[in-house]
Each structure stands twice: as C-alpha cells, then as structure tokens.
Design a protein around this motif. Structure first.
Motif, mmCIF file in Angstrom:
data_model
loop_
_atom_site.group_PDB
_atom_site.id
_atom_site.type_symbol
_atom_site.label_atom_id
_atom_site.label_comp_id
_atom_site.label_asym_id
_atom_site.label_seq_id
_atom_site.Cartn_x
_atom_site.Cartn_y
_atom_site.Cartn_z
ATOM 1 N N PHE A 1 0.826 -1.211 0.000
ATOM 2 C CA PHE A 1 0.000 0.000 0.000
ATOM 3 C C PHE A 1 0.862 1.264 0.000
ATOM 4 C CE2 PHE A 1 1.109 0.271 4.371
ATOM 5 C CZ PHE A 1 0.700 1.507 4.866
ATOM 6 N N ASN A 2 2.083 1.163 0.516
ATOM 7 C CA ASN A 2 2.988 2.315 0.508
ATOM 8 C C ASN A 2 3.656 2.525 -0.849
ATOM 9 O OD1 ASN A 2 3.047 3.818 2.935
ATOM 10 N ND2 ASN A 2 4.027 2.106 3.996
ATOM 11 N N TYR A 3 3.459 1.586 -1.751
ATOM 12 C CA TYR A 3 4.122 1.655 -3.052
ATOM 13 C C TYR A 3 3.161 2.052 -4.172
ATOM 14 C CZ TYR A 3 8.115 -0.551 -0.812
ATOM 15 O OH TYR A 3 9.190 -0.810 0.016
ATOM 16 N N THR A 4 2.006 2.523 -3.799
ATOM 17 C CA THR A 4 1.028 2.967 -4.786
ATOM 18 C C THR A 4 0.246 4.131 -4.199
ATOM 19 O OG1 THR A 4 -0.751 2.215 -6.265
ATOM 20 C CG2 THR A 4 -0.754 1.341 -4.012
ATOM 21 N N HIS B 1 2.654 2.111 -10.003
ATOM 22 C CA HIS B 1 3.925 2.689 -9.538
ATOM 23 C C HIS B 1 4.737 1.756 -8.641
ATOM 24 C CE1 HIS B 1 2.468 6.259 -11.345
ATOM 25 N NE2 HIS B 1 1.736 6.689 -10.350
ATOM 26 N N GLN B 2 4.288 0.538 -8.421
ATOM 27 C CA GLN B 2 4.964 -0.343 -7.464
ATOM 28 C C GLN B 2 6.423 -0.600 -7.829
ATOM 29 O OE1 GLN B 2 3.038 -4.155 -6.787
ATOM 30 N NE2 GLN B 2 4.927 -5.070 -6.018
ATOM 31 N N ILE B 3 6.684 -0.942 -9.076
ATOM 32 C CA ILE B 3 8.048 -1.304 -9.469
ATOM 33 C C ILE B 3 8.977 -0.104 -9.364
ATOM 34 C CG2 ILE B 3 9.484 -2.167 -11.356
ATOM 35 C CD1 ILE B 3 7.040 -3.738 -12.335
ATOM 36 N N ARG B 4 8.532 1.040 -9.837
ATOM 37 C CA ARG B 4 9.374 2.241 -9.778
ATOM 38 C C ARG B 4 9.661 2.650 -8.339
ATOM 39 N NH1 ARG B 4 6.252 6.383 -13.486
ATOM 40 N NH2 ARG B 4 7.895 7.774 -12.722
ATOM 41 N N LYS B 5 8.717 2.442 -7.446
ATOM 42 C CA LYS B 5 8.941 2.776 -6.041
ATOM 43 C C LYS B 5 9.847 1.742 -5.362
ATOM 44 C CE LYS B 5 5.000 5.723 -4.875
ATOM 45 N NZ LYS B 5 5.666 6.693 -3.996
ATOM 46 N N MET B 6 9.731 0.486 -5.751
ATOM 47 C CA MET B 6 10.645 -0.520 -5.203
ATOM 48 C C MET B 6 12.081 -0.208 -5.621
ATOM 49 S SD MET B 6 8.707 -4.234 -5.342
ATOM 50 C CE MET B 6 8.555 -4.283 -7.129
ATOM 51 N N VAL B 7 12.268 0.130 -6.881
ATOM 52 C CA VAL B 7 13.600 0.491 -7.366
ATOM 53 C C VAL B 7 14.104 1.736 -6.643
ATOM 54 C CG1 VAL B 7 14.915 1.284 -9.375
ATOM 55 C CG2 VAL B 7 13.272 -0.580 -9.626
ATOM 56 N N GLY B 8 13.231 2.724 -6.481
ATOM 57 C CA GLY B 8 13.618 3.942 -5.771
ATOM 58 C C GLY B 8 14.033 3.671 -4.341
ATOM 59 N N MET B 9 13.327 2.766 -3.677
ATOM 60 C CA MET B 9 13.653 2.431 -2.291
ATOM 61 C C MET B 9 14.994 1.707 -2.200
ATOM 62 S SD MET B 9 12.498 2.852 0.720
ATOM 63 C CE MET B 9 12.190 2.218 2.364
ATOM 64 N N VAL B 10 15.242 0.790 -3.114
ATOM 65 C CA VAL B 10 16.505 0.047 -3.106
ATOM 66 C C VAL B 10 17.682 0.994 -3.347
ATOM 67 C CG1 VAL B 10 17.848 -1.728 -4.290
ATOM 68 C CG2 VAL B 10 15.435 -2.122 -3.796
ATOM 69 N N ILE B 11 17.530 1.899 -4.290
ATOM 70 C CA ILE B 11 18.589 2.883 -4.554
ATOM 71 C C ILE B 11 18.857 3.723 -3.306
ATOM 72 C CG2 ILE B 11 19.158 4.965 -5.872
ATOM 73 C CD1 ILE B 11 17.643 3.745 -8.240
ATOM 74 N N THR B 12 17.798 4.128 -2.634
ATOM 75 C CA THR B 12 17.930 4.939 -1.420
ATOM 76 C C THR B 12 18.713 4.200 -0.337
ATOM 77 O OG1 THR B 12 15.805 5.995 -1.903
ATOM 78 C CG2 THR B 12 16.644 6.215 0.330
ATOM 79 N N ASP C 1 6.210 7.790 2.629
ATOM 80 C CA ASP C 1 6.321 8.335 1.273
ATOM 81 C C ASP C 1 7.607 7.823 0.641
ATOM 82 O OD1 ASP C 1 5.988 9.698 -1.039
ATOM 83 O OD2 ASP C 1 6.461 11.674 -0.231
ATOM 84 N N ILE C 2 7.478 6.867 -0.254
ATOM 85 C CA ILE C 2 8.634 6.207 -0.863
ATOM 86 C C ILE C 2 8.972 6.883 -2.192
ATOM 87 C CG2 ILE C 2 9.453 4.029 -1.864
ATOM 88 C CD1 ILE C 2 7.732 2.606 0.222
ATOM 89 N N PRO C 3 10.238 7.191 -2.421
ATOM 90 C CA PRO C 3 10.620 7.858 -3.675
ATOM 91 C C PRO C 3 10.373 6.961 -4.884
ATOM 92 C CG PRO C 3 12.572 7.151 -2.475
ATOM 93 C CD PRO C 3 11.405 6.927 -1.554
ATOM 94 N N MET C 4 9.919 7.565 -5.965
ATOM 95 C CA MET C 4 9.605 6.816 -7.179
ATOM 96 C C MET C 4 10.649 7.108 -8.253
ATOM 97 S SD MET C 4 6.002 6.592 -9.259
ATOM 98 C CE MET C 4 5.886 8.358 -9.585
ATOM 99 N N ALA C 5 11.309 6.067 -8.718
ATOM 100 C CA ALA C 5 12.333 6.218 -9.752
ATOM 101 C C ALA C 5 11.697 6.680 -11.062
ATOM 102 C CB ALA C 5 13.069 4.895 -9.950
ATOM 103 N N PRO C 6 12.461 7.337 -11.927
ATOM 104 C CA PRO C 6 11.921 7.801 -13.217
ATOM 105 C C PRO C 6 11.340 6.656 -14.041
ATOM 106 C CG PRO C 6 14.062 8.791 -12.780
ATOM 107 C CD PRO C 6 13.852 7.758 -11.718
ATOM 108 N N GLY C 7 10.379 6.972 -14.885
ATOM 109 C CA GLY C 7 9.688 5.944 -15.660
ATOM 110 C C GLY C 7 10.424 5.484 -16.904
#
Length: 401
Positions: free
Chosen positions: A160-163, A212-223, A244-250
């Motif tokens: 739920f935090n990733y969308t 937005h789940q995948i982009r936010k997962m990638v953003g979280m891992v990068i962070t 609020d999880i950062p979302m990587a570019p699309g």
C-alpha cells in the motif's frame, strides 16, 4: 495479439479520451484495416478487447498481449495480420504475431505472471564515498548487496505504501513477487561525451503489480544502497504506517513478457502456446526490443541526464511526508536555499527589533538597573501590618478566656 512499443510519446497503454495512448493508435489502425467499426473503436469492450497489463505513461513493452473477438478468419490474421497493422501503425508500435485462442480468452485474468525490467546507470548505487558520474563501475560487493536487498521483496507483501489511494487493510494491496534480481552490468557508448557509461538491468517477475509499485521498489533500493535510509525501512514499509517512498523515473521501465504457463499447459492439445511464440518471432521481438526500445532508452538517459537529476532531489526526500497530498511540496536546492534565506532574514529582524527595547531610556554605556515589578509594591507596604494583626489576635484571645 503480441505487440511491442516505445511508450515515451504516449500516456500509457489504456485508451484515454483526447490523449495519445497505445490502444488509441492500435484501434485506429484496426478500424482502417476494416477489422472493427467506428463504434467498436470508441467502445472496444463491445468486441471484448483487453490487454494483459496497463503500462503507465512513458513505459514501454517488449511483449504486450491483447485479446479481442474478431470475425473468424484465422489464416488472415495469423499470416497477414501483423503486416497489415504495421503498415498503418506508427513506427514506435509493432505487432509481432496473432494466434487463435479459446473463446472468451482474457489476457489479463489468465496471465499467470508478468516480467518487467528496469534499466539504469550503475552510478545510482554509488556509495557516499564514491563519485556519482559516468566513470563509476559497480563492484561485485555492491552488486551482491543490491541483490540481497532486492530479495527482501520476494514473496507476498502489502504494497500500500508503493502505490496511491490504497489503504493498508485493502486486500488488493497484497502482491506476490516470484523473483527480483540484478543482471550483469554492461557498457553503452555516450557518443555526445565520447565516454562509456555502465548500465545495469533489474528484472522482477510477479503475479501482478499495483500502480507505480516497481518504480517505487527500485527507488527504495537505490535509497538504501546509497545509505540515505536504513535497510530495515523496507520491512517497515510493508506495515501499517504510511511512508512516502521515492519513485524512480519511468524511462527505464519495460514490460518484458507476460506468462501464460497454466493456459499453455491446459490447452496444449488444441491451441498454440502464448508464452513462447517460436524462434522466428522471438528473434524479431529481441531485435525490435533493442532497436526500438532499449537503444532509445539508453540514448535518452544519456542525453537528458534524468537519473542524475532525480538523484539530486533524492537526498532531500522526506519519507514522513504525506504521499496522498494533492500537491506535495517539491524540495530542490533552490527552494531549500530560499527557505534558509527567509529564516535567516526573520531571525535578523527579530534580533534588531528586540535590541532597542532592552536599552530604551538608558544612556549609552550605562549599567543595567533591575526594577522591581509594580505587583511587588503592595506586598512591601503590607509587610509592617503583620505584627499589629498578631497583637490584636492575642488581645482577643485573652478576652475570650
């Protein structure tokens, strides 16, 4: 229908009014080919048109699957269909093949898994002690760390935090991920700057994904890898507290494949498989994928430096802010500098306004004199009356005895 597309010019896969989407171009081509009517083009559900995945704005796909009900003419669609549509479609949308399926086949509901990839420069995983630039090369240790962090997402979790606009107790927030891993890095030539830049591809396979789940997962891992947040924050993100999880570019996101293993196994005797389209088509898919999508993706990233810009803002990301806000505050170097300047100005004004009040009426250099407050005067005047009151009480007591 198996198709691929470069999505950067489109507002996603699904049909939207007055906006260019993949479906709008596909339906337009099908109408021109005489396969559907104008009414069906406006209401594609009338001929049971469905897609396997709804890709977001600017997201591309190498193997998207669509299903529809057309007048029965299997050979026409299978042999000539892709060529007919490709002549009517823009060059950034390609149809690879068509197959006859069972009646009422639903490409979304009967899809077992979906595989996506996310391609980005390896410098996104640079440590605080390393330079984030084109010369960066990821080490084996960092690559192993990235894969270790990615593995946390495997299994069933609450995303739920990733969308957006989903609550923790919403069962649709639970998603199952089969695999999540980094492939080996590769070099791509930046012709403008005359240098080689290292890229890496992150591949995730799951049952389905929320917006937005995948982009936010990638953003979280990068962070986490860049040590801007703790590794334990990933596990906390699956829990009830809003984050609020950062979302990587699309740009780097790509739908690689849709899997129909159950369908293929169940209907292997009377229908062709949908997961594997044969050597000829698969080779064409891979060739088109690189020429149409991957190459353009890498060149666009090098030209726009989109990931570097995103990383510059990432250091100021506020995980505790409300992601549901309609217009969340955008923090950049400029806005933060302006905020600091305003704060300093207010402090200076406060200091200058307090200084005259402290020295008002006193000559320059005179020592400070403490003045008793007015409220203390009555107490000082009343103090001598206490003995008189005590004497009167003694006399009264003697008289009563």
């Amino acid at each position: 229908m198996l198709l691929g597309y470069q999505g950067k010019k489109y507002y996603g896969m699904q049909l939207q009014k007055d906006l260019p989407t993949i479906e709008s171009k596909l339906l337009e081509a099908m109408e021109k080919a005489g396969w559907i009517t104008a009414a069906q083009r406006e209401k594609p559900f009338d001929f049971f048109f469905q897609r396997a995945a709804r890709t977001d704005r600017a997201v591309s796909a190498a193997r998207q699957m669509c299903g529809m009900q057309l007048p029965r003419d299997d050979e026409k669609y299978k042999v000539d269909g892709p060529g007919i549509l490709n002549n009517l479609l823009p060059n950034d949308i390609r149809v690879f093949g068509m197959k006859r399926t069972i009646n009422f086949f639903h490409p979304q509901k009967q899809c077992d898994y979906r595989t996506y990839s996310y391609t980005c420069p390896t410098f996104v995983f640079a440590k605080p002690t390393e330079l984030t630039n084109a010369a960066f090369r990821i080490s084996k240790e960092t690559l192993a760390e990235v894969n270790d962090i990615l593995s946390i997402y495997k299994g069933t979790h609450n995303f739920f935090n990733y969308t957006a606009k989903r609550a923790y107790d919403d069962m649709s927030s639970n998603r199952y991920i089969v695999s999540f891993e980094c492939k080996e890095p590769f070099l791509f030539r930046d012709e403008f700057r005359k240098e080689d830049v290292e890229f890496i591809q992150i591949v995730v396979k799951g049952q389905s994904f929320v917006l937005h789940q995948i982009r936010k997962m990638v953003g979280m891992v990068i962070t986490v890898v860049r040590e801007l947040h703790l590794k334990s924050a990933i596990q906390r993100s699956f829990e009830g507290q809003r984050m609020d999880i950062p979302m990587a570019p699309g740009l780097g996101l790509l739908l690689e494949r849709t899997h129909y293993d159950s369908y293929d196994k169940k209907h292997s005797k009377d229908h062709e498989p949908l997961t594997d389209w044969g050597e000829i088509i698969e080779k064409e898919v891979e060739r088109t994928k690189f020429e149409l999508i991957t190459k353009d993706m890498l060149e666009t990233e090098l030209l726009s430096q989109g990931m570097l810009k995103w990383l510059a803002d990432l250091v100021h990301h506020d995980f505790s802010s409300n992601p549901e806000a309609e217009e969340p505050e955008k923090k950049t170097f400029v806005t933060m500098a302006a905020a600091c300047a305003n704060k300093a100005l207010k402090e200076q004004e406060a200091t200058s306004s307090e200084a005259p009040e402290a020295s008002e009426g006193a000559p320059e250099g005179a020592p400070e004199v403490a003045c008793a407050p007015e409220a203390a005067a009555p107490e000082l005047a009343a103090a001598p009356e206490k003995p008189q009151i005590e004497e009167e009480e003694k006399v009264a007591a003697a008289g009563s005895s």
